[in-house]
Design a protein around this motif. Structure first.
Motif, PDB file in Angstrom:
ATOM      1  N   LEU A  49       0.836  -1.196   0.000  1.00 24.97           N
ATOM      2  CA  LEU A  49       0.000   0.000   0.000  1.00 24.97           C
ATOM      3  C   LEU A  49       0.876   1.252   0.000  1.00 24.97           C
ATOM      4  N   ARG A 323      -4.458   4.435   4.847  1.00 24.46           N
ATOM      5  CA  ARG A 323      -4.303   5.458   3.821  1.00 24.46           C
ATOM      6  C   ARG A 323      -5.697   5.966   3.450  1.00 24.46           C
ATOM      7  N   TYR A 324      -5.896   7.247   3.648  1.00 20.98           N
ATOM      8  CA  TYR A 324      -7.213   7.838   3.417  1.00 20.98           C
ATOM      9  C   TYR A 324      -7.143   8.883   2.304  1.00 20.98           C
ATOM     10  N   GLU A 325      -8.259   9.003   1.605  1.00 20.46           N
ATOM     11  CA  GLU A 325      -8.353   9.960   0.504  1.00 20.46           C
ATOM     12  C   GLU A 325      -9.617  10.802   0.653  1.00 20.46           C
ATOM     13  N   GLN A 346      -8.303  16.169  -5.256  1.00 21.08           N
ATOM     14  CA  GLN A 346      -8.258  15.031  -4.340  1.00 21.08           C
ATOM     15  C   GLN A 346      -6.895  14.992  -3.672  1.00 21.08           C
ATOM     16  N   ALA A 348      -4.531  12.357  -0.816  1.00 22.53           N
ATOM     17  CA  ALA A 348      -4.457  11.099  -0.086  1.00 22.53           C
ATOM     18  C   ALA A 348      -3.131  11.018   0.668  1.00 22.53           C
ATOM     19  N   THR A 381     -12.535   8.203   1.522  1.00 16.76           N
ATOM     20  CA  THR A 381     -12.358   6.795   1.157  1.00 16.76           C
ATOM     21  C   THR A 381     -11.185   6.200   1.927  1.00 16.76           C
ATOM     22  N   ASP A 382     -11.369   4.976   2.378  1.00 13.29           N
ATOM     23  CA  ASP A 382     -10.283   4.195   2.958  1.00 13.29           C
ATOM     24  C   ASP A 382      -9.659   3.408   1.802  1.00 13.29           C
ATOM     25  N   GLN A 383      -8.492   3.849   1.334  1.00  9.84           N
ATOM     26  CA  GLN A 383      -7.905   3.243   0.142  1.00  9.84           C
ATOM     27  C   GLN A 383      -7.372   1.840   0.388  1.00  9.84           C
ATOM     28  N   PRO A 386     -10.491  -1.279  -0.688  1.00  8.51           N
ATOM     29  CA  PRO A 386     -10.931   0.101  -0.540  1.00  8.51           C
ATOM     30  C   PRO A 386     -12.410   0.171  -0.161  1.00  8.51           C
TER      31      PRO A 386
END
Length: 400
Positions: A49, A323-325, A346, A348, A381-383, A386
């Motif tokens: 990731l 990792r968040y976006e 965007q 992240a 979003t939680d990548q 996802p």
């Protein structure tokens, strides 16, 4: 000139307020996905990731057609499924039909006796008609698989000829074991619609689905299940309102640990006054755990480029490392006073638990747009999964 000492702190606060105006997230609207709190979970994160922070932005044309609110998927059905056993088929199993030209598919379970068209017939009263006369377009499992259908070995499908729909029963000589009957009526006026309030729900929240029977018939009975990817299921509590039915179920709080989509399966028993019939409908949805949430947002100004760009700081409450976006679309006011798309941005990054922040840096508008602005379609979003955690159709109003 006399200066009052205590005026300086107040003046500095006023300047700071002008540099970064206070802002409040707009109230959540129907259809928005908003997390009430962030939930910590134990999970493993793939070593592959990405950890480096990334940002992206691009201007949008004012005339771009963007969906302000995600469209709700509405499943439609003129079909039903029924599990029947060999005894029922040997005696003749009644087909609940409302129109000519029904499509019938009979599939044997693993332990069931194989099917043969020579042993299948359509029965009406004392009349017994062979399947090659009462049916047309007969196909076997090989032909169905070649057409892209995933069917069990030994399945047989056919279209019932017009005139055989009234009081028709399907009889199979030598049937043993269990079989799955699937009936579709493409020419029937009676169709069932099924829609969930949203396509993603949080683990632990209540799921609400709406069903409607169109075509003038009356709903007699309704039932439904929420089915997890691992096959476990929970009953829907249903309530009737005319031809409409609403189903409710609490999604298990541990639901998000399972990969894959969940399914809502519903069935209605109905009557058009002379005939009883059945309609089944299904729809899929995602269940996620809100391991982080949007805690707030505030605008900031960046004039490095010489023209006024807009940066919106998105405050996050992170409960589980990952990792968040965040992404969103900035709308600006055109010469006619309309809010139109200006830019998309965007951002992240990898985040540890705690109060965190991601910036959405929107480029200067090339279309001459001006304030007031509005941040729309804001998503978190939680990548690593996802998974979509939050989505707000209208998130923030910016006066400057």
């Amino acid at each position: 000139m006399k200066t009052t000492r205590f005026a300086w702190p107040a003046l500095l606060l006023a300047v700071a307020a002008q540099a970064q105006p206070a802002a409040t997230l707009l109230p959540a609207a129907a259809g928005d996905l908003v997390a009430g709190r962030a939930v910590a979970v134990e999970r493993s994160v793939p070593a592959t990731l990405e950890r480096a922070p990334l940002t992206y932005a691009q201007p949008l044309a004012a005339g771009d057609a963007l969906a302000g609110v995600p469209a709700i998927h509405v499943a439609e059905s003129r079909e039903y499924w029924q599990r029947v056993d060999g005894v029922q088929l040997g005696q003749g199993y009644a087909l609940a039909l409302t129109a000519p030209g029904a499509l019938v598919l009979l599939s044997p379970a693993a332990s069931a006796a194989p099917l043969a068209t020579a042993r299948m017939r359509i029965v009406r009263g004392a009349e017994r008609t062979s399947l090659d006369r009462a049916g047309e377009a007969l196909v076997d499992a090989a032909a169905l698989r070649e057409a892209g259908m995933a069917v069990a070995a030994g399945s047989i499908g056919f279209r019932l000829r017009p005139g055989y729909e009234a009081d028709a029963r399907l009889q199979v000589d030598g049937a043993q074991g269990d079989y799955l009957l699937h009936v579709t009526e493409p020419r029937s006026p009676h169709r069932l619609t099924l829609a969930a309030a949203r396509d993603t729900v949080h683990a632990g929240d209540e799921l609400i689905v709406d069903l409607a029977l169109l075509g003038g018939a009356q709903v007699v009975q309704a039932a439904g299940l929420l089915v997890a990817p691992d096959g476990r299921s929970w009953d829907l509590a249903v309530s009737h309102a005319g031809n409409g039915v609403q189903g409710r179920v609490s999604v298990p709080s541990t639901a998000g640990a399972q990969p894959g989509l969940w399914e809502v399966r519903t069935t209605l028993a109905a009557s058009d006054g002379t005939r009883a019939f059945q309609r089944d409908a299904r729809t899929a949805l995602a269940v996620t755990v809100p391991t982080a949430r949007i805690a707030g947002a505030a605008p900031a100004r960046d004039t490095k480029a010489g023209r006024s760009a807009t940066t919106v700081a998105i405050d996050l409450d992170v409960a589980s490392a990952g990792r968040y976006e965040v992404r969103g679309i900035l709308y600006g006011t055109d010469a006619g006073g309309r809010l139109v798309p200006a830019a998309l941005a965007q951002s992240a990054a990898w985040m540890e638990p705690g109060a965190r922040r991601l910036d959405l840096a929107f480029p200067p508008s090339a279309g001459g747009l001006r304030a007031p602005y509005e941040l729309r379609d804001l998503r978190l979003t939680d990548q690593g999964v996802p998974a979509l955690i939050e989505r707000r159709a209208r998130a923030l109003a910016l006066d400057r």
